[in-house]
Design a protein around this motif. Structure first.
Motif, PDB file in Angstrom:
ATOM      1  N   MET A 141      24.269 -16.338  -7.173  1.00  0.00           N
ATOM      2  CA  MET A 141      24.532 -14.957  -7.624  1.00  0.00           C
ATOM      3  C   MET A 141      24.096 -14.782  -9.068  1.00  0.00           C
ATOM      4  O   MET A 141      24.400 -15.602  -9.910  1.00  0.00           O
ATOM      5  CB  MET A 141      26.036 -14.668  -7.502  1.00  0.00           C
ATOM      6  CG  MET A 141      26.410 -14.109  -6.133  1.00  0.00           C
ATOM      7  SD  MET A 141      25.835 -12.423  -5.967  1.00  0.00           S
ATOM      8  CE  MET A 141      27.015 -11.589  -7.013  1.00  0.00           C
ATOM      9  N   GLY A 142      23.401 -13.682  -9.332  1.00  0.00           N
ATOM     10  CA  GLY A 142      22.958 -13.442 -10.689  1.00  0.00           C
ATOM     11  C   GLY A 142      24.033 -12.827 -11.557  1.00  0.00           C
ATOM     12  O   GLY A 142      24.012 -12.973 -12.769  1.00  0.00           O
ATOM     13  N   LYS A 192      22.500 -14.799   2.213  1.00  0.00           N
ATOM     14  CA  LYS A 192      22.424 -15.129   0.791  1.00  0.00           C
ATOM     15  C   LYS A 192      21.059 -14.830   0.188  1.00  0.00           C
ATOM     16  O   LYS A 192      20.958 -14.278  -0.910  1.00  0.00           O
ATOM     17  CB  LYS A 192      22.768 -16.609   0.592  1.00  0.00           C
ATOM     18  CG  LYS A 192      22.923 -17.016  -0.856  1.00  0.00           C
ATOM     19  CD  LYS A 192      23.403 -18.454  -0.963  1.00  0.00           C
ATOM     20  CE  LYS A 192      23.597 -18.873  -2.414  1.00  0.00           C
ATOM     21  NZ  LYS A 192      24.065 -20.283  -2.514  1.00  0.00           N
ATOM     22  N   GLU A 210      20.162 -12.360  -2.932  1.00  0.00           N
ATOM     23  CA  GLU A 210      19.496 -12.883  -4.131  1.00  0.00           C
ATOM     24  C   GLU A 210      18.227 -12.094  -4.431  1.00  0.00           C
ATOM     25  O   GLU A 210      17.919 -11.808  -5.599  1.00  0.00           O
ATOM     26  CB  GLU A 210      19.181 -14.368  -3.945  1.00  0.00           C
ATOM     27  CG  GLU A 210      20.418 -15.257  -3.990  1.00  0.00           C
ATOM     28  CD  GLU A 210      20.095 -16.722  -3.748  1.00  0.00           C
ATOM     29  OE1 GLU A 210      18.954 -17.021  -3.307  1.00  0.00           O
ATOM     30  OE2 GLU A 210      20.974 -17.564  -3.983  1.00  0.00           O
ATOM     31  N   TYR A 228      19.216  -8.722  -5.820  1.00  0.00           N
ATOM     32  CA  TYR A 228      19.667  -8.808  -7.221  1.00  0.00           C
ATOM     33  C   TYR A 228      18.511  -9.028  -8.179  1.00  0.00           C
ATOM     34  O   TYR A 228      18.563  -8.587  -9.328  1.00  0.00           O
ATOM     35  CB  TYR A 228      20.708  -9.915  -7.400  1.00  0.00           C
ATOM     36  CG  TYR A 228      21.294  -9.862  -8.791  1.00  0.00           C
ATOM     37  CD1 TYR A 228      22.234  -8.902  -9.120  1.00  0.00           C
ATOM     38  CD2 TYR A 228      20.829 -10.709  -9.793  1.00  0.00           C
ATOM     39  CE1 TYR A 228      22.731  -8.794 -10.407  1.00  0.00           C
ATOM     40  CE2 TYR A 228      21.312 -10.610 -11.087  1.00  0.00           C
ATOM     41  CZ  TYR A 228      22.264  -9.653 -11.382  1.00  0.00           C
ATOM     42  OH  TYR A 228      22.751  -9.534 -12.656  1.00  0.00           O
ATOM     43  N   SER A 229      17.444  -9.690  -7.713  1.00  0.00           N
ATOM     44  CA  SER A 229      16.300  -9.907  -8.612  1.00  0.00           C
ATOM     45  C   SER A 229      15.691  -8.565  -9.021  1.00  0.00           C
ATOM     46  O   SER A 229      15.270  -8.383 -10.168  1.00  0.00           O
ATOM     47  CB  SER A 229      15.246 -10.790  -7.924  1.00  0.00           C
ATOM     48  OG  SER A 229      14.596 -10.105  -6.869  1.00  0.00           O
TER      49      SER A 229
END
Length: 225
Positions: free
Chosen positions: A1-2, A174, A178, A181-182
């Motif tokens: 997670m970011g 997941k 990810e 979120y990027s």
């Protein structure tokens, strides 16, 4: 997670807000980041759409977590009853350490352990009903406990199932989260730099967007039953 402050079910709302700002400010953003073009926003939209369905399911499991409030509410109520039961047992000259242990398990939310031990100790207490009744214990006090045990077990099992389902959904998706979120991170970071000294900076600041999303979410919840 970011971003540990960003819940999975909040990804679509945050992504949609950033995409709206991106579309509004695309020409200004492209002056500084030439790859932030029409193709980029399509990719961003696709990444958010890819997590939207899973995030929606996760949000529903969060709603189901109202069972946790019910479970812990009943556990706390039982715990208070046990506090008095300790006094009644001691006054009658009965063993009370096991009751204290049950209270400790309820306090630490070991519901399964507390229910098991309560089932073990109730027959002992019921066999000494006369001694307890002769003291301060109110009439039919012990009858409170047997009916709540199946309810505690049912809510505890439902809570465990919800948490397990949530973990499976997150793990299974997941990579999608990810990737989403990027894009969220890139648009947020770039937007804050481009609009550093303007009011538009808030439109790219995740913490600001989160506050807005969570306030709006509370407004949609409606009255609790």
């Amino acid at each position: 997670m970011g971003n540990n402050n960003l819940n999975y079910e909040e990804y679509p709302a945050i992504g949609d807000a950033l995409i709206a700002s991106f579309n509004r400010d695309q020409s200004e953003l492209a002056e500084h980041y030439k790859m932030m073009n029409a193709d980029f926003v399509i990719e961003f939209q696709n990444a958010i759409d890819a997590v939207r369905k899973t995030a929606s399911v996760l949000a529903k499991t969060e709603e189901l977590k109202s069972v946790t409030r019910q479970l812990y509410g009943l556990a706390d109520e039982a715990n208070q009853k046990l506090l008095f039961l300790i006094d009644y047992a001691r006054d009658a000259g009965l063993e009370s350490a096991s009751i204290s242990n049950i209270r400790s398990k309820l306090t630490t939310r070991n519901i399964e352990g507390a229910v098991y031990e309560l089932r073990e100790v109730l027959p002992y207490l019921e066999s000494h009903q006369a001694e307890l009744d002769a003291g301060n214990m109110p009439k039919d006090f012990l009858k409170y406990f047997p009916p709540i045990l199946p309810q505690l077990e049912a809510w505890n099992a439902e809570q465990i199932a919800i948490v397990s389902n949530r973990k499976s959904l997150v793990e299974g998706n997941k990579i999608l989260f990810e990737n989403a979120y990027s894009y969220i991170s890139k648009v947020s970071n770039n937007g804050k730099k481009v609009f550093k000294d303007t009011v538009k900076k808030d439109d790219y600041t995740i913490s600001k967007l989160l506050t807005k999303v969570r306030v709006e979410g509370k407004g949609e919840e409606g009255p609790k039953s």
